[in-house]
Design a protein around this motif. Structure first.
Motif, short mmCIF file in Angstrom:
data_model
loop_
_atom_site.label_atom_id
_atom_site.label_comp_id
_atom_site.label_asym_id
_atom_site.label_seq_id
_atom_site.Cartn_x
_atom_site.Cartn_y
_atom_site.Cartn_z
N MET A 34 51.39 29.23 39.00
CA MET A 34 51.85 30.41 39.70
C MET A 34 52.86 30.00 40.76
N GLU A 35 54.09 30.44 40.61
CA GLU A 35 55.14 30.06 41.55
C GLU A 35 55.26 31.05 42.70
N LYS A 36 55.31 32.34 42.36
CA LYS A 36 55.54 33.34 43.41
C LYS A 36 54.25 34.09 43.72
N GLN A 37 54.32 34.90 44.74
CA GLN A 37 53.13 35.62 45.16
C GLN A 37 52.95 36.92 44.38
N LYS A 38 51.71 37.35 44.29
CA LYS A 38 51.36 38.63 43.67
C LYS A 38 50.90 39.55 44.80
N ASN A 39 50.97 40.86 44.55
CA ASN A 39 50.50 41.79 45.57
C ASN A 39 49.83 43.00 44.95
N ALA A 40 49.00 43.67 45.76
CA ALA A 40 48.31 44.89 45.35
C ALA A 40 48.03 45.72 46.59
N VAL A 41 47.66 46.98 46.36
CA VAL A 41 47.38 47.90 47.46
C VAL A 41 45.91 48.29 47.40
N GLY A 42 45.28 48.36 48.58
CA GLY A 42 43.91 48.86 48.68
C GLY A 42 43.87 50.01 49.67
N ARG A 43 43.03 51.01 49.38
CA ARG A 43 42.94 52.17 50.27
C ARG A 43 41.48 52.52 50.52
N ARG A 44 41.21 53.08 51.72
CA ARG A 44 39.89 53.58 52.07
C ARG A 44 40.06 54.51 53.25
N LYS A 45 39.55 55.75 53.15
CA LYS A 45 39.76 56.77 54.18
C LYS A 45 41.26 56.89 54.48
N GLU A 46 41.67 56.69 55.71
CA GLU A 46 43.10 56.77 56.04
C GLU A 46 43.76 55.39 56.06
N ALA A 47 42.99 54.34 55.80
CA ALA A 47 43.51 52.97 55.88
C ALA A 47 44.20 52.56 54.58
N VAL A 48 45.31 51.86 54.71
CA VAL A 48 46.05 51.32 53.56
C VAL A 48 46.33 49.86 53.85
N THR A 49 46.04 49.00 52.89
CA THR A 49 46.35 47.57 53.06
C THR A 49 47.21 47.10 51.90
N ARG A 50 48.20 46.27 52.21
CA ARG A 50 48.99 45.58 51.20
C ARG A 50 48.53 44.11 51.22
N VAL A 51 48.11 43.62 50.07
CA VAL A 51 47.54 42.28 49.96
C VAL A 51 48.50 41.39 49.17
N PHE A 52 48.89 40.27 49.76
CA PHE A 52 49.76 39.29 49.10
C PHE A 52 48.98 38.00 48.91
N ILE A 53 49.06 37.41 47.71
CA ILE A 53 48.27 36.21 47.42
C ILE A 53 49.17 35.11 46.85
N THR A 54 48.94 33.90 47.33
CA THR A 54 49.61 32.72 46.79
C THR A 54 48.58 31.61 46.65
N ARG A 55 48.87 30.66 45.79
CA ARG A 55 47.96 29.52 45.66
C ARG A 55 48.00 28.71 46.95
N GLY A 56 46.84 28.31 47.44
CA GLY A 56 46.80 27.59 48.71
C GLY A 56 45.42 27.05 49.04
N SER A 57 45.10 27.06 50.35
CA SER A 57 43.89 26.38 50.82
C SER A 57 42.79 27.32 51.28
N GLY A 58 42.98 28.64 51.18
CA GLY A 58 41.93 29.57 51.57
C GLY A 58 42.16 30.25 52.90
N LYS A 59 43.39 30.26 53.37
CA LYS A 59 43.72 30.89 54.65
C LYS A 59 43.90 32.40 54.43
N ILE A 60 43.19 33.21 55.21
CA ILE A 60 43.31 34.67 55.12
C ILE A 60 43.80 35.18 56.46
N SER A 61 44.94 35.90 56.46
CA SER A 61 45.45 36.46 57.71
C SER A 61 45.66 37.96 57.55
#
Length: 129
Positions: free
Chosen positions: A1-28
């Motif tokens: 996997m060279e580039k990052q993948k992304n997806a959207v999550g929603r709950r109530k009024e909250a919206v999150t955009r999630v970007f993932i890359t291969r790495g060491s387990g860092k979540i920000s």
């Protein structure tokens, strides 16, 4: 996997955009470590749950942009977003994540206020005299 993948999550009024890359387990989340952003252990577990389910807690670096809603809604939206992006990476993760029902968007939201009432269902106090 060279580039990052992304997806959207929603709950109530909250919206999150999630970007993932291969790495060491860092979540920000919004530039902070997720343990600083979600201070309650329950919310931290919500964010980690999809990764723990597929045993990939230290395989990927995840960046989350969260907007709207409250802290709990954002944590649960992040959980859905992470689950969605994981199956985009590897379809073999799907049965394990589906078993935990991590693809189901919780559609509950706040009921609107009705006229003649104090809140959605709460009436004004009744006075007999």
């Amino acid at each position: 996997m060279e580039k990052q993948k992304n997806a959207v999550g929603r709950r109530k009024e909250a919206v999150t955009r999630v970007f993932i890359t291969r790495g060491s387990g860092k979540i920000s989340v919004n530039g902070k470590d997720y343990k600083q952003y979600f201070t309650l252990p329950y919310l931290q577990n919500q964010v980690e749950l999809p990764l723990k389910t597929v045993e990939a807690l230290d395989k990927y670096d995840i960046t989350i942009n969260a907007t709207g809603g409250g802290i709990k809604g954002q944590a649960e939206a992040a959980k859905l977003g992470i689950a969605r992006v994981l199956i985009e990476l590897d379809a073999e993760y799907r049965p394990a994540l589906k078993e935990q029902s991590l693809f189901t968007r919780n559609s509950k939201s706040v009921e609107r206020k009705k006229f003649g009432k104090k809140k959605a269902r709460r009436s004004f106090q009744f006075s007999k005299r």
